[in-house]
Design an enzyme around this catalytic site. Structure first.
Site, PDB file in Angstrom:
ATOM      1  N   SER A   1       9.064 -59.332 -49.407  1.00 54.47           N
ATOM      2  CA  SER A   1       9.037 -59.821 -48.021  1.00 54.47           C
ATOM      3  C   SER A   1       8.247 -58.838 -47.165  1.00 54.47           C
ATOM      4  O   SER A   1       7.480 -58.032 -47.698  1.00 54.47           O
ATOM      5  CB  SER A   1      10.457 -60.024 -47.498  1.00 54.47           C
ATOM      6  N   ASN A   2       8.433 -58.899 -45.856  1.00 47.97           N
ATOM      7  CA  ASN A   2       7.711 -57.994 -44.954  1.00 47.97           C
ATOM      8  C   ASN A   2       8.625 -57.600 -43.798  1.00 47.97           C
ATOM      9  O   ASN A   2       9.787 -58.008 -43.746  1.00 47.97           O
ATOM     10  CB  ASN A   2       6.429 -58.673 -44.468  1.00 47.97           C
ATOM     11  N   ARG A   3       8.114 -56.829 -42.865  1.00 45.32           N
ATOM     12  CA  ARG A   3       8.958 -56.227 -41.823  1.00 45.32           C
ATOM     13  C   ARG A   3       9.240 -57.142 -40.637  1.00 45.32           C
ATOM     14  O   ARG A   3       9.846 -56.718 -39.664  1.00 45.32           O
ATOM     15  CB  ARG A   3       8.314 -54.941 -41.312  1.00 45.32           C
TER      16      ARG A   3
END
Ligand code: CTP
Length: 398
Positions: A210-212
């Protein structure tokens, strides 16, 4: 920025133990900029003091129908005429029955019949009283007449029992109030589809890529659009509490987000893609949890569909570009490549803008040029983006 700023709210508190929570509610309304006049029924006075509300709201607190109007008029008539909303919180079974029957034997009853402002009712009582067919019938009557019933929550009750009947949380009540007051806003009658959060691409049943992205900017857009009268579908992969009066479609992966966006966009007026969609997914996610082994692990990644580029339509399309360098050049290239009406570009390498924080510093970019906005709350950024959407929709109509 709040859609409650300057709005005249009559907060009517009735005789439930949850009356003490109305003090917090009055404080939250005050902080949101609302002008709060408080009505306490005779039974509410057994639980809370007028001084608690007066000290917080710095405005009128009254219980008695015969209280003189400070302006020389008739108090219930003046309050009713000036109100933007009448909020009864907490509302007892007795008060709900009185409102449904139109009994005008006290200040609240008279205001309820006199005002044409929307009525919001937040019940709080023991489960059996709430679930009794009489109470449910009275609530149905109020709903039929256009009142907004803010459902009570489930949990610990004053009797020690557990069940339905807890007063809704102040944030939820404020959400309903803002949505109700915004019904005639500049997005009334429009359907906006907003995406939020970073997608999660599974590696195995317990791990993902995923990402931030926190989803906060997308949620702020959804709430702001709701408070300007839009019907909002929020397609979200974020772990945030769902905003009230917004249809939330929960997704995890880019593929699921694509399908949800396609479905929601069938009758959309605008699509705002605030989600950080993972560009790649694992080609073959493991069906069992991966065990560590001696050899280095290599994951084969394949490209995800580009949702914004593939979902075309007559509706307005707004993209978001999170960049760490060459902000305007990169965002401009995405604007053109995806054929967007507008792109919201932000430099996520700054500590006070972008992922996770409450503020954002963005540049709005369209075919005619760039508008650099100062550091703003995510809600304020949302309002500025929606100002552009309103303009784009008006241009299309013309
Ligand atoms: N977007 C999308 N589908 C994808 C990737 C991005 O719909 N698979 C959308 C995002 O929601 C955003 C816009 O496209 O509104 C730009 O996203 P961004 O990730 O910055 O751009 P990419 O085109 O993926 O370019 P890159 O990641 O290479 O910078």
């Amino acid at each position: 920025m709040s859609s409650l700023r300057g709005k005249r709210i009559i907060l009517a508190v009735t005789g439930s133990i949850a009356a003490y929570k109305a003090v917090q509610l009055a404080s939250d309304l005050y902080k949101a900029g609302a002008l709060v006049d408080t009505i306490l029924t005779a039974e509410a006075l057994r639980f809370v003091q007028p001084l608690s509300f007066a000290a917080i709201t710095h405005r009128l607190v009254a219980s008695d129908l015969w209280t003189p109007d400070p302006g020389g008029g008739v108090l219930h008539v003046e309050l009713a005429a000036a109100a933007d909303a009448l909020l009864v919180a907490p509302a007892t079974a007795h008060t709900i029955a009185r409102l449904a029957l139109g009994l005008a034997d006290d200040l609240l009853g008279c205001i309820a019949l006199s005002t044409r402002a929307p009525l919001l009712v937040a019940p709080a009582m023991e489960s059996h009283m709430y679930q009794h067919p009489t109470t449910q019938q009275h609530l149905a009557t109020l709903r039929e007449r256009g009142a907004v019933v803010i459902e009570p929550g489930v949990g610990h009750l004053a009797s020690g029992a557990s069940g339905v009947g807890r007063l809704a949380e102040p944030a939820e009540i404020l959400g309903y109030l803002a949505a109700t007051l915004g019904r005639t806003g500049d997005l009334a009658g429009r359907h906006l589809v907003v995406t939020a959060g970073g997608t999660r691409e599974p590696i195995d049943p317990v791990r993902f890529i995923s990402n931030r992205s926190s989803g906060k900017q997308g949620y702020a857009l959804a709430e702001a659009a709701r408070d300007r009268g839009a019907r909002v579908t929020l397609v979200s992969s974020a772990e945030l509490p769902p905003p009230v009066a917004v249809q939330v479609v929960r997704v995890e992966t880019a593929q699921q987000m694509l399908e949800a966006v396609q479905a929601a966009c069938r009758d959309a007026d605008a699509l705002l893609m605030a989600a950080a969609v993972a560009d790649y997914r694992v080609a073959h996610p493991a069906t069992e949890k991966l065990k560590k082994g001696a050899a280095p692990l290599t994951l084969e990644l394949v490209e995800n569909p580009d949702i914004l580029a593939s979902v075309r339509g007559p509706f307005v399309r707004v993209g978001f570009a999170a960049e760490t360098s060459d902000l305007l050049a990169n965002a401009g290239a995405k604007l053109r490549a995806k054929g967007l009406d507008l792109i919201v570009a932000n430099d996520v390498s700054a500590r006070d803008a972008g992922f996770g924080v409450e503020t954002n510093r963005v540049t709005l970019l369209d075919a005619s040029g760039a508008e650099e906005l100062p550091l703003l709350s995510k809600r304020e950024v949302a309002e500025r983006v929606l100002d552009r959407v309103v303009r784009l929709l008006a241009e299309r109509r013309a």
